[in-house]
Design a protein around this motif. Structure first.
Motif, PDB file in Angstrom:
ATOM      1  N   ARG A 198     -23.898 -37.484  14.351  1.00  0.00           N
ATOM      2  CA  ARG A 198     -23.451 -38.264  15.500  1.00  0.00           C
ATOM      3  C   ARG A 198     -23.163 -37.369  16.710  1.00  0.00           C
ATOM      4  O   ARG A 198     -23.288 -37.801  17.855  1.00  0.00           O
ATOM      5  N   PHE A 199     -22.745 -36.119  16.447  1.00  0.00           N
ATOM      6  CA  PHE A 199     -22.537 -35.186  17.558  1.00  0.00           C
ATOM      7  C   PHE A 199     -23.861 -34.913  18.274  1.00  0.00           C
ATOM      8  O   PHE A 199     -23.910 -34.804  19.501  1.00  0.00           O
ATOM      9  N   ARG A 200     -24.933 -34.811  17.483  1.00  0.00           N
ATOM     10  CA  ARG A 200     -26.244 -34.527  18.062  1.00  0.00           C
ATOM     11  C   ARG A 200     -26.814 -35.747  18.773  1.00  0.00           C
ATOM     12  O   ARG A 200     -27.469 -35.627  19.808  1.00  0.00           O
ATOM     13  N   SER A 201     -26.578 -36.918  18.191  1.00  0.00           N
ATOM     14  CA  SER A 201     -27.092 -38.154  18.789  1.00  0.00           C
ATOM     15  C   SER A 201     -25.950 -39.155  18.891  1.00  0.00           C
ATOM     16  O   SER A 201     -25.768 -40.007  17.999  1.00  0.00           O
ATOM     17  N   PRO A 202     -25.134 -39.063  19.938  1.00  0.00           N
ATOM     18  CA  PRO A 202     -23.973 -39.954  20.082  1.00  0.00           C
ATOM     19  C   PRO A 202     -24.378 -41.419  20.120  1.00  0.00           C
ATOM     20  O   PRO A 202     -25.450 -41.781  20.616  1.00  0.00           O
ATOM     21  N   VAL A 203     -23.518 -42.272  19.582  1.00  0.00           N
ATOM     22  CA  VAL A 203     -23.757 -43.716  19.534  1.00  0.00           C
ATOM     23  C   VAL A 203     -22.588 -44.411  20.221  1.00  0.00           C
ATOM     24  O   VAL A 203     -21.438 -44.002  20.086  1.00  0.00           O
ATOM     25  N   ASN A 204     -22.896 -45.457  20.975  1.00  0.00           N
ATOM     26  CA  ASN A 204     -21.834 -46.240  21.606  1.00  0.00           C
ATOM     27  C   ASN A 204     -21.100 -47.062  20.548  1.00  0.00           C
ATOM     28  O   ASN A 204     -21.712 -47.897  19.876  1.00  0.00           O
ATOM     29  N   VAL A 205     -19.807 -46.807  20.391  1.00  0.00           N
ATOM     30  CA  VAL A 205     -19.011 -47.530  19.401  1.00  0.00           C
ATOM     31  C   VAL A 205     -18.410 -48.770  20.060  1.00  0.00           C
ATOM     32  O   VAL A 205     -18.317 -48.868  21.282  1.00  0.00           O
ATOM     33  N   VAL A 206     -18.004 -49.726  19.219  1.00  0.00           N
ATOM     34  CA  VAL A 206     -17.321 -50.930  19.702  1.00  0.00           C
ATOM     35  C   VAL A 206     -15.825 -50.694  19.501  1.00  0.00           C
ATOM     36  O   VAL A 206     -15.318 -50.789  18.378  1.00  0.00           O
ATOM     37  N   GLU A 207     -15.132 -50.360  20.593  1.00  0.00           N
ATOM     38  CA  GLU A 207     -13.738 -49.957  20.494  1.00  0.00           C
ATOM     39  C   GLU A 207     -12.849 -51.046  19.903  1.00  0.00           C
ATOM     40  O   GLU A 207     -11.899 -50.751  19.164  1.00  0.00           O
ATOM     41  N   SER A 208     -13.144 -52.291  20.189  1.00  0.00           N
ATOM     42  CA  SER A 208     -12.296 -53.377  19.694  1.00  0.00           C
ATOM     43  C   SER A 208     -12.294 -53.440  18.168  1.00  0.00           C
ATOM     44  O   SER A 208     -11.254 -53.678  17.543  1.00  0.00           O
ATOM     45  N   TRP A 209     -13.485 -53.212  17.545  1.00  0.00           N
ATOM     46  CA  TRP A 209     -13.552 -53.186  16.079  1.00  0.00           C
ATOM     47  C   TRP A 209     -12.708 -52.044  15.524  1.00  0.00           C
ATOM     48  O   TRP A 209     -12.009 -52.207  14.510  1.00  0.00           O
ATOM     49  N   MET A 210     -12.758 -50.895  16.163  1.00  0.00           N
ATOM     50  CA  MET A 210     -11.969 -49.754  15.716  1.00  0.00           C
ATOM     51  C   MET A 210     -10.476 -50.065  15.794  1.00  0.00           C
ATOM     52  O   MET A 210      -9.718 -49.785  14.863  1.00  0.00           O
ATOM     53  N   ILE A 211     -10.052 -50.653  16.907  1.00  0.00           N
ATOM     54  CA  ILE A 211      -8.626 -50.897  17.114  1.00  0.00           C
ATOM     55  C   ILE A 211      -8.097 -51.947  16.142  1.00  0.00           C
ATOM     56  O   ILE A 211      -7.092 -51.726  15.444  1.00  0.00           O
ATOM     57  N   TRP A 212      -8.751 -53.119  16.067  1.00  0.00           N
ATOM     58  CA  TRP A 212      -8.236 -54.188  15.226  1.00  0.00           C
ATOM     59  C   TRP A 212      -8.305 -53.854  13.741  1.00  0.00           C
ATOM     60  O   TRP A 212      -7.392 -54.196  12.975  1.00  0.00           O
TER      61      TRP A 212
END
Length: 318
Positions: free
Chosen positions: A118-132
């Protein structure tokens, strides 16, 4: 206690330990809640594209062996030995811990590799899923901690409480990371958290592997010295020498001892007293509940191999 021929005495009862006022069902529900949390974090990690959440799922999965060991210990503590398992069933939980820890090591290495990718190919995460998802995980870990707090006097349960505290820190870190990602757009925060949590899982799992393999290989109980036990037995009146000393763990808080002790030629009643004194000494001082002693008449040549280069002998005062 059971008497055997040739001066061998076996003490089958275990030293008294203070047990927490806690029903095993509490640990069973804690395991179910933790497994449900793991499933939720896997879904959250996949849908939110967060490697940190996936690593935290593995981190929470590492709680299950600890909960399982304590559950089995409480369920089987009074289960009698039989002709199949003559020492009882204490090691079933240890074997499960070894197997689970091996799986967790492999999972943490794989997820660590995914985080590096993931460091080599960053991916846009869904912050709301992470938080909840992390908030839900924080609530579950907090609930388990409150449910187990009555058993904090027990070493096993205390280790679970400490582990849950580490879980809570991971949840807080993920929530903080999600907020930072949302505010700054720094996508490398998620794989960084994933690597950190993966290393925590690896460290915890290797610790479980080391402890469980030590017990399965008949290792000496942690914090107990063969020399200290032998020296303590030598303080029993009538014991002149101790050799062929073996100490091992049957499972958590269940330790066993076998040894040869040389004594003067005496009446059988005196031999019985010495055997009882040895068993009481090691039970009170070291918590060894299963003791087998072979008595030998002093002055005869030794026929068995020594654990130490020299047998322990009582020093005569000049």
């Amino acid at each position: 206690m059971h008497s055997h021929a040739h001066g061998v005495r076996d003490h089958g009862s275990h030293a008294g330990h203070s047990h927490p006022v806690l029903e095993p069902s509490v640990l069973g529900w804690a395991m179910i809640a933790t497994l449900g949390l793991v499933v939720a974090e896997i879904f959250g990690g996949v849908l939110g594209r967060s490697v940190a959440l996936l690593n935290d799922a593995v981190h929470n999965l590492s709680d299950v062996p600890a909960l399982g060991i304590s559950y089995l210990a409480m369920r089987w503590a009074q289960r009698p030995a039989d002709d199949e398992k003559t020492y009882g069933y204490h090691r079933a939980g240890i074997l499960a811990a070894f197997t689970n820890a091996t799986v967790l090591v492999l999972l943490s290495l794989w997820l660590g590799y995914e985080a590096v990718e993931r460091f080599r190919s960053p991916v846009n995460v869904v912050e709301s899923w992470m938080i909840w998802t992390s908030l839900a995980a924080l609530a579950v870990n907090g609930g388990i901690t409150l449910a187990l707090v009555r058993g904090r006097g027990d070493l096993n349960l205390r280790s679970i409480l400490v582990h849950n505290f580490g879980d809570a820190l991971s949840n807080i870190a993920i929530i903080g990371g999600a907020i930072i990602i949302h505010m700054t757009g720094l996508r490398w925060i998620d794989p960084l958290l994933g690597v950190a949590i993966g290393l925590l899982v690896l460290w915890s799992s290797i610790g479980i592997l080391r402890q469980s393999s030590h017990i399965l290989l008949e290792g000496r109980p942690q914090g107990m010295s063969v020399e200290d036990v032998a020296r303590a037995v030598l303080t029993v009146p009538g014991v002149q020498e101790v050799h062929d000393v073996h100490i091992w763990s049957l499972g958590d808080a269940h330790n066993a001892l076998s040894l040869h002790a040389r004594i003067p030629d005496m009446h059988l009643d005196e031999c019985e007293r010495i055997l009882s004194d040895i068993q009481e000494k090691v039970a009170d001082k070291f918590g060894i509940g299963h003791t087998t002693v072979q008595l030998e008449r002093a002055g005869l040549p030794a026929q068995s191999g020594y654990v130490m280069p020299e047998p322990f002998k009582k020093v005569e005062s000049v």
